[in-house]
Structures are given as C-alpha cells and as structure tokens.
Design an enzyme around this catalytic site. Structure first.
Site, PDB file in Angstrom:
ATOM      1  N   TYR A   4       0.806  -1.210   0.000  1.00 35.78           N
ATOM      2  CA  TYR A   4       0.000   0.000   0.000  1.00 35.78           C
ATOM      3  C   TYR A   4       0.847   1.273   0.000  1.00 35.78           C
ATOM      4  O   TYR A   4       0.370   2.335  -0.367  1.00 35.78           O
ATOM      5  CB  TYR A   4      -0.931   0.025   1.215  1.00 35.78           C
ATOM      6  CG  TYR A   4      -1.988  -1.055   1.213  1.00 35.78           C
ATOM      7  CD1 TYR A   4      -2.300  -1.758   0.059  1.00 35.78           C
ATOM      8  CD2 TYR A   4      -2.679  -1.377   2.365  1.00 35.78           C
ATOM      9  CE1 TYR A   4      -3.265  -2.743   0.053  1.00 35.78           C
ATOM     10  CE2 TYR A   4      -3.652  -2.363   2.374  1.00 35.78           C
ATOM     11  CZ  TYR A   4      -3.939  -3.052   1.210  1.00 35.78           C
ATOM     12  OH  TYR A   4      -4.899  -4.028   1.207  1.00 35.78           O
ATOM     13  N   ASP A  55      -2.135 -18.506   1.624  1.00 30.76           N
ATOM     14  CA  ASP A  55      -3.225 -19.276   1.043  1.00 30.76           C
ATOM     15  C   ASP A  55      -3.661 -20.416   1.963  1.00 30.76           C
ATOM     16  O   ASP A  55      -4.849 -20.673   2.135  1.00 30.76           O
ATOM     17  CB  ASP A  55      -2.851 -19.795  -0.354  1.00 30.76           C
ATOM     18  CG  ASP A  55      -1.451 -20.385  -0.426  1.00 30.76           C
ATOM     19  OD1 ASP A  55      -0.694 -20.300   0.569  1.00 30.76           O
ATOM     20  OD2 ASP A  55      -1.099 -20.923  -1.493  1.00 30.76           O
ATOM     21  N   ASP A  91     -10.747  -9.657   7.448  1.00 29.68           N
ATOM     22  CA  ASP A  91     -12.145  -9.659   7.026  1.00 29.68           C
ATOM     23  C   ASP A  91     -12.694 -11.081   6.971  1.00 29.68           C
ATOM     24  O   ASP A  91     -13.861 -11.320   7.313  1.00 29.68           O
ATOM     25  CB  ASP A  91     -12.283  -8.998   5.660  1.00 29.68           C
ATOM     26  CG  ASP A  91     -12.311  -7.480   5.754  1.00 29.68           C
ATOM     27  OD1 ASP A  91     -12.082  -6.951   6.865  1.00 29.68           O
ATOM     28  OD2 ASP A  91     -12.558  -6.819   4.734  1.00 29.68           O
TER      29      ASP A  91
END
Length: 389
Positions: free
Chosen positions: A141, A223, A251
């Site tokens: 980011y 993953d 989330d």
C-alpha cells in the site's frame, strides 16, 4: 483520567454508529469519574464534499492534538468516480502515515449466543478467539514505485511490496507481546515460497522470536492460512502478517463471528498521549451506504472499539471490561440487529421492550426469543446494562 478524543464520523452509517459509542464513553466517564473531551471533524467523503479533500488539514491537526481517535467509516459509491488520490479511503492511509500507526489489532472472538448467525457450522467456530496483528504502514500500500503509466500497447499498473528489517521487528514485537497476555501462540503468515519480501519477513520474525522463549511460533503461507481459518479457526491465537495479507485475512476472520458488524479494531503506533499510545479506533466494517439513515446499522463494533480505546490508549482495563460485559448481557437477552439475526429465527413481536435485559425467557427454560432492534435501541440497551453494573 482526562483525555481528548477526536471524533470522525465519516460517511454512510458512520454518523449513526459513532454517537452510540460516544454515549457509552460518556456513561463510563460519569460512572468511573473520568473526563473525556470530544471534538469532531470531517473525514472521507464528508470532507470531500465540504473541502474537496478526504483529509483536510484541520482534521489532521485535530488528530495530532488528540489522545485517541474514534472513527466511523469512510467511502461510498458517491465518490467512486474521483481520482485515486482524492478518494475517501486515502484519508485512512494519510492518518496512518501521519500518526505513525503501524500496528492494526483486530480481535475475532465468537460470542457463544451468536454461533447460529455464522454461515459456518457451530461446532467449527465455537470457541474461536483470535487476534490478527496487521502491519499497517508498509508493504504494497505504501511501497514505491507505484502508479499507472501509459505504454505502447495500453497501460501498466505497478504496486511494490517493500518491507525493511525495522518495520518487521516492530510489528513482530507487538504480536509477541500480545500473545504473552493470551495463549502464548504466534502464527506468522507470509508467502515466503514466492516473494523475497516474505522471505525476509519470515527470517526477521524468527529472530524476534528468540527474545520470547515462552511464546510458540509457527509459520503459514497465506493461502493455507485462509483455508485453515475456515477449516479450524480455534487453532489460532495471534496471527501476525503484512499489510495486504492482514487486510484480507482479518475480514475473513470477521465472518467467523457471524457478522463483520461485530468486530472492533485498534491502530496504534509510537506516539504517546494521556495514558498510553495514541490510537485510531474503528469498526472494521465499511460505510454500508445501502442502509445508511435507516436505523439498521449494528453499533456493537464501534462500541467495542471504544472499549479497546479505553484499554490500549488509556490503560482503563476495568472500564473496558464493563463495556464488554454490557454487550454480552444484551446479546444474552436475545437482542439483535438485523445483521446478527439467526437464520430462520422468530423475532419477538414489537422488538425490544424498554426494560432491563433478562438473561432467560419468562418461563426460565432457556434463552429468550430473538428481538430485532435498531441502531439507537441497541446503544440504549448497552448503556442500560452499564448502569446496572
């Protein structure tokens, strides 16, 4: 305790849920003899509409002068067409960078009475109690180069994943310190089999672990971790990971608890205020513009974020625990906002009566029927439980 709290309601349901948390904090102040000064400012889309900027200088100045920040939510379809650097979400990145908020703490704890609200089997999620520690000011980011550039055959988008030894050490220490107060297990999540930045991440975390011989360290590729969170979430205590992976995994972890509307978060850094590190406290759900203004939003995540503020920024653990107990009592009474209603549940007629919460139904033979309530009533019920404590 005297403290200055910056109030940033933001967009969508933010202006509905934030006042409920403020009223809870005011109740705590009155009950325990504290003094909280609340000062409000615009952020996100609301700030864009007023000033043309998602993070105005006045808001940033207020944030820097405060001991803690309480945020609602930012963003919405109204501002999606704006240039990337002018979108509401840029305000969050700006606050994190300007206030050095490098550690995001996202607890995911299942309230037993909400097990049926989750899309997963109760036997899989019952007992889930984990903490995601997400690095917040580095990674993809913030890494450079980044941007979109024109090429001979179209365009090229670039984002760079970058981490330094110092950045990894400080976030790893946050995770190990948190684990010492919990079940003493840290799982570091990376993609070291593919990414060089993750190879460094793993090596540095292993080095930090040597200073915490009482804490067990394990590693998972991201993953596999995503799969394990669904397969067996109870195996996890503290997860520490990068900015991008933490954004996604936290989330996912939220849905283990039945609703993203239930989970708080704290973003803390190196700056110190009245009682501890200055932090930004916010629910992890979004602005939910589709239900804004309808008294449907769940304020529990915002109220729980206020409890985290009391604990992390002000060292008021007793007061934070009082809020948590009040939330549990209200849920035990069968009160639900729409997002945490059990599938197929029979909602009590007329919603919730304006009386103290009862832990069992009138016959005393089990939990009460679920009773649908709105944003304001859920906040009032939690405050009523605080008064009874």
């Amino acid at each position: 305790m005297k403290a200055r709290i910056a109030v940033l309601p933001g967009d969508g349901i933010g202006p509905e849920i934030v006042p409920q948390a403020i009223q809870v904090l005011e109740a705590i102040a009155a009950q325990f003899g504290h003094s909280f000064e609340f000062r409000q400012a615009d952020i996100g889309g609301a700030a864009i509409d007023r000033t043309g900027k998602p993070l105005p200088e006045t808001t940033l100045t207020l944030a820097k002068e405060s001991d803690a920040l309480l945020l609602g939510a930012v963003g919405g379809t109204k501002w999606e067409g704006l240039a990337y650097d002018l979108r509401p979400e840029r305000a969050l990145l700006g606050l994190r960078e300007q206030l050095c908020l490098y550690a995001n703490l996202r607890p995911a704890k299942l309230y037993p009475m909400l097990a049926d609200a989750s899309t997963l089997k109760p036997e899989v999620i019952t007992g889930t109690d984990l903490l995601v520690v997400r690095e917040l000011t580095g990674g993809i980011y913030f890494g450079k180069p980044k941007g979109i550039e024109k090429t001979a055959d179209g365009e090229r988008g670039v984002n760079t994943e970058v981490y330094t030894t110092a950045e990894i050490i400080r976030i790893a220490k946050v995770a190990f310190e948190a684990a010492r107060k919990r079940r003493k297990k840290v799982t570091s999540v990376d993609k070291a089999n593919v990414l060089e930045s993750s190879e460094l991440w793993r090596r540095v975390v292993i080095g930090v672990a040597k200073g915490y011989p009482d804490v067990e360290l394990s590693h998972l590729y991201v993953d596999n971790c995503a799969m394990q969170l669904i397969r067996n979430p109870k195996q996890f205590d503290v997860l520490v990971t990068t900015n991008l992976f933490g954004d996604i995994l936290s989330d996912e972890a939220a849905m283990l608890t039945g609703s993203i509307g239930m989970l708080p978060s704290a973003s803390i850094g190196s700056r110190v205020g009245a009682g501890g590190p200055i932090g930004l406290y916010e629910p992890i759900h979004g602005s939910a513009p589709d239900i804004a203004g309808q008294d449907l939003a769940n304020p529990i995540a915002t109220i729980a974020s206020a409890a985290m503020m009391l604990s992390y920024s002000f060292n008021l653990d007793k007061e934070a625990a009082a809020i948590e107990r009040a939330i549990v009592r209200v849920l035990e009474g069968g009160y639900r906002t729409k997002d945490i209603q059990s599938p197929g549940a029979k909602v009590g007629a007329g919603g919730a009566p304006r009386v103290p919460v009862a832990p069992v139904n009138a016959t005393g033979d089990g939990p009460p029927p679920e009773r649908m309530v709105g944003t304001q009533e859920m906040g009032r019920l939690i405050r009523a439980e605080l008064a009874r404590a």
